[in-house]
Motif scaffolding. Sequence first.
Motif, PDB file in Angstrom:
ATOM      1  N   ARG A 670      16.702  25.612  -5.693  1.00  0.00           N
ATOM      2  CA  ARG A 670      17.589  24.320  -5.780  1.00  0.00           C
ATOM      3  C   ARG A 670      18.860  24.686  -6.141  1.00  0.00           C
ATOM      4  N   ALA A 671      19.120  25.366  -7.122  1.00  0.00           N
ATOM      5  CA  ALA A 671      20.326  25.832  -7.548  1.00  0.00           C
ATOM      6  C   ALA A 671      21.289  26.461  -6.542  1.00  0.00           C
ATOM      7  N   MET A 672      20.503  27.303  -5.796  1.00  0.00           N
ATOM      8  CA  MET A 672      21.122  28.145  -4.885  1.00  0.00           C
ATOM      9  C   MET A 672      21.626  26.887  -3.766  1.00  0.00           C
ATOM     10  N   MET A 673      20.804  26.260  -3.381  1.00  0.00           N
ATOM     11  CA  MET A 673      21.368  25.168  -2.459  1.00  0.00           C
ATOM     12  C   MET A 673      22.565  24.332  -2.911  1.00  0.00           C
ATOM     13  N   LEU A 674      22.608  24.036  -4.226  1.00  0.00           N
ATOM     14  CA  LEU A 674      23.763  23.520  -4.697  1.00  0.00           C
ATOM     15  C   LEU A 674      24.830  24.318  -4.682  1.00  0.00           C
ATOM     16  N   PHE A 675      24.816  25.554  -5.104  1.00  0.00           N
ATOM     17  CA  PHE A 675      26.149  26.320  -4.766  1.00  0.00           C
ATOM     18  C   PHE A 675      26.372  26.319  -3.170  1.00  0.00           C
ATOM     19  N   ASN A 676      25.507  25.966  -2.359  1.00  0.00           N
ATOM     20  CA  ASN A 676      25.901  26.200  -0.986  1.00  0.00           C
ATOM     21  C   ASN A 676      26.631  24.818  -0.779  1.00  0.00           C
ATOM     22  N   LEU A 677      25.816  23.810  -1.215  1.00  0.00           N
ATOM     23  CA  LEU A 677      26.603  22.471  -1.029  1.00  0.00           C
ATOM     24  C   LEU A 677      27.709  22.265  -1.528  1.00  0.00           C
ATOM     25  N   GLY A 678      28.228  22.968  -2.647  1.00  0.00           N
ATOM     26  CA  GLY A 678      29.643  22.926  -3.104  1.00  0.00           C
ATOM     27  C   GLY A 678      30.543  23.670  -2.178  1.00  0.00           C
ATOM     28  N   SER A 679      30.025  24.897  -1.333  1.00  0.00           N
ATOM     29  CA  SER A 679      30.811  25.477  -0.233  1.00  0.00           C
ATOM     30  C   SER A 679      30.901  24.435   0.862  1.00  0.00           C
ATOM     31  N   ALA A 680      30.044  23.712   1.233  1.00  0.00           N
ATOM     32  CA  ALA A 680      30.147  22.812   2.304  1.00  0.00           C
ATOM     33  C   ALA A 680      31.182  21.517   2.017  1.00  0.00           C
ATOM     34  N   TYR A 681      31.228  21.225   0.819  1.00  0.00           N
ATOM     35  CA  TYR A 681      32.069  20.134   0.328  1.00  0.00           C
ATOM     36  C   TYR A 681      33.674  20.656   0.383  1.00  0.00           C
ATOM     37  N   CYS A 682      33.837  22.147  -0.101  1.00  0.00           N
ATOM     38  CA  CYS A 682      35.146  22.542  -0.046  1.00  0.00           C
ATOM     39  C   CYS A 682      35.395  22.589   1.489  1.00  0.00           C
TER      40      CYS A 682
END
Length: 770
Positions: A670-682
């Motif tokens: 889930r932490a890795m999913m959150l890292f990727n989510l941050g990239s998507a929001y960027c």
Amino acid sequence: LRLYGSDVVAMRLPGDWRRVDRPLEAAMAEPLASGSGDQGTDVKIESNSLSTGVADHEKELASNAYQAYAAGQFDTCLQCLAHLQELNKDDYKISLNKAVVEFYKNGQTLTDTLRQTLNLLKNQVHSTVEEMDGLDDVENSMLYYNQAIILYHLRQYTEAISIGEKLYQFIEPFEEKFAQALCFLLVDLYLLTYQPEKALLLLAILEKMISQGNNKNGKSSEANKDVTNQKIDAGVMVEAAKSKIHQCKVRSYVQMKSLKACKREIKSVMNTAGNSAPSLFLKSNFEYLRGNYRKAVKLLNSANITDLPGFLSTGECIRCMFWNNLGCIHFAMGKHNLGIFYFKKALQENDAACVPLTGTSTDQGKKFSGRPMSSLLTNKRYELLHNCGIQLLHIGRPLAAFECLIEAVQVYHSNPRLWLRLAECCIAANKGTSEQETRGLPSKKGIVQSILGQGYHQKIVLASQSMQNTVYNDGQSSAIPVASMEFAAICLRNALLLLPEDQQEMKKDNGLRNFNQSGSGEINNESSETCSGKPHEGERYLVPGPPSSPLRKQELDNLRCSILAGSAYIALALGDNLMALNHAENLLQQPKLSGSLKFLGHLYAAESLISLDRISDAITHLNPENVTDVFLGVSSNEQDQGSDRGENEQMESSGKQILQCYPNSVTSARAMMLFNLGSAYCLRSEYDKARRCLHQAASMVNPKEIPPEGILLAVYLELQNGNTQLALQIIKRNQLLPSVKALSSDVKKKPMFQSIQTVQPPPFSTVQRK
């Protein structure tokens, strides 16, 4: 690599190559006169070739021909047969007997000539196996049986089974020894094609047949004291047949992984055959399945393989089998370097055995002649190359593994699992070997590409983590067999095409024929008590996977998921985002999907959608709540072994190595999913949401386990806020600074799980795809 291969790597088990005894060693029927016959080796002489009411002179010639054949005087036998053919020019059975005697006269080396003669005789009588529908065709049975023998040695097992099963329908009028020879041939063919249930049914019938024949011989011998020697010989043959039956039962139970039944039969084998090489090989195989690897090795070492007949007479190189089995055992123990050592020894023994068998004839019609027919089964080079390739793949030498497997796939091109292994070799050869991937830790070298200038003009050049701009193949055709990503895409496409599309197709013929035809009914009726151990419908073999065992339904589902995950990864690496999205969505629709592949499916779908500028759609795939487990999945083979395994410490240690480069918990995933989510929001310029995602993910993992892409995301966010100096400090220290983590308390108050849908952007995807 096991991430894509949730199906267990199918290796040759100890004893798989050790055919307990050739089923072709059956009673030789009398060539031209009636009688009990003699013991032969490979092909049968036709009996009763003369019609009723023949002259006494012809009977005498027939008797002389048979006696000369039994004594090995083949020239005399041929002369008698020639005289008989002058008296009966239209009797094709005399021509059949002449062809068989010529075959033995030349040391069983004229395989092509015998095969052509049998085909001519079949055309002469205008008969085919498919047209056999009554007892009138039984007189041609010897012709078809000899054809089945040749097909057996040419490894055309499916065609040989079709002939044998047709002959079995009319087994009642056959003489006893011929019926036993036919049954043993079918048993061996069933075992070679991984149909142990049918083999057990035939073995039960063979036991009844032998016991009834033994009783008859006992009664007749009491009436006549002159047949005492025949009684002794018959007793020896009965004991040998019983020992052979017990050994075949062990092989059947080993294939079914029915360890309790196998243990009972192993005791019978050791009582009848003693400490012979076949019995020790089979017992070693049994201990291998139980997980007692040290005991399996000890049993193999105790086998005396020096006093056995040579491969020219048996068609089996025992030393080659010995080294191969040691390699399989060490593979299961996780000692892959020792395993590849033993496989190389097996290859050397195999090549040494095949050197004298190299044919000198350039005639394509004589390619099987010039050496004994039994030696046609000696060469195991491609099976050994398959095992070497799998072993090298586990060692971490994908290029060497690719060279072995690309040679094996030329022979076993119908094996979908082998095509997947080739694709895994290509992926491993092109993914790179950075410190982060090998140890699972972030690497500053993976962030900073170079530093230019000095002092005030010093510039830091960050490395691009994207794989979509990588050129894997410079202008050459993708079909050229090299370890490239383009060729990996072709391999996975082949593997996907070899799998059945739906449940209806799975029940059809996929290379292993459905042998439940008319003619098996007698077997089922007479031996219904042996069917209690029959597997359920879902566990039957569905798709062949030579040289390893066929795929069961659960293995087939795992293999399909692995192929789809690998196809999505390769499509992303090649920049084919639409195809990657198609494969990822197909993967997520699979009914039996392991948690690990479901995790990857969401990541791959999100990455492809982001590349297609469909960020809102990608968010639906990237909710951390989609990650419920990261279980790699256990194939049915491992489950079967684990039920009755004794010592399995080695298997556990090898299993731990699989998780080195993979999220080992739901929290990490889930932490890795959150890292990727941050990239998507960027990408949507929602930097506040991206910052909250970043720090929530950082709070869920160890600071040393933050991936380089997470560090780059923090640098990007600080640059967007204008904090250049803080961004430089993050790069130099290669970690998130405490001042940046100050917002983590606010993140805890407002968890992102409700609106979080994580996207795997191109930079981060390389970390997850292993």
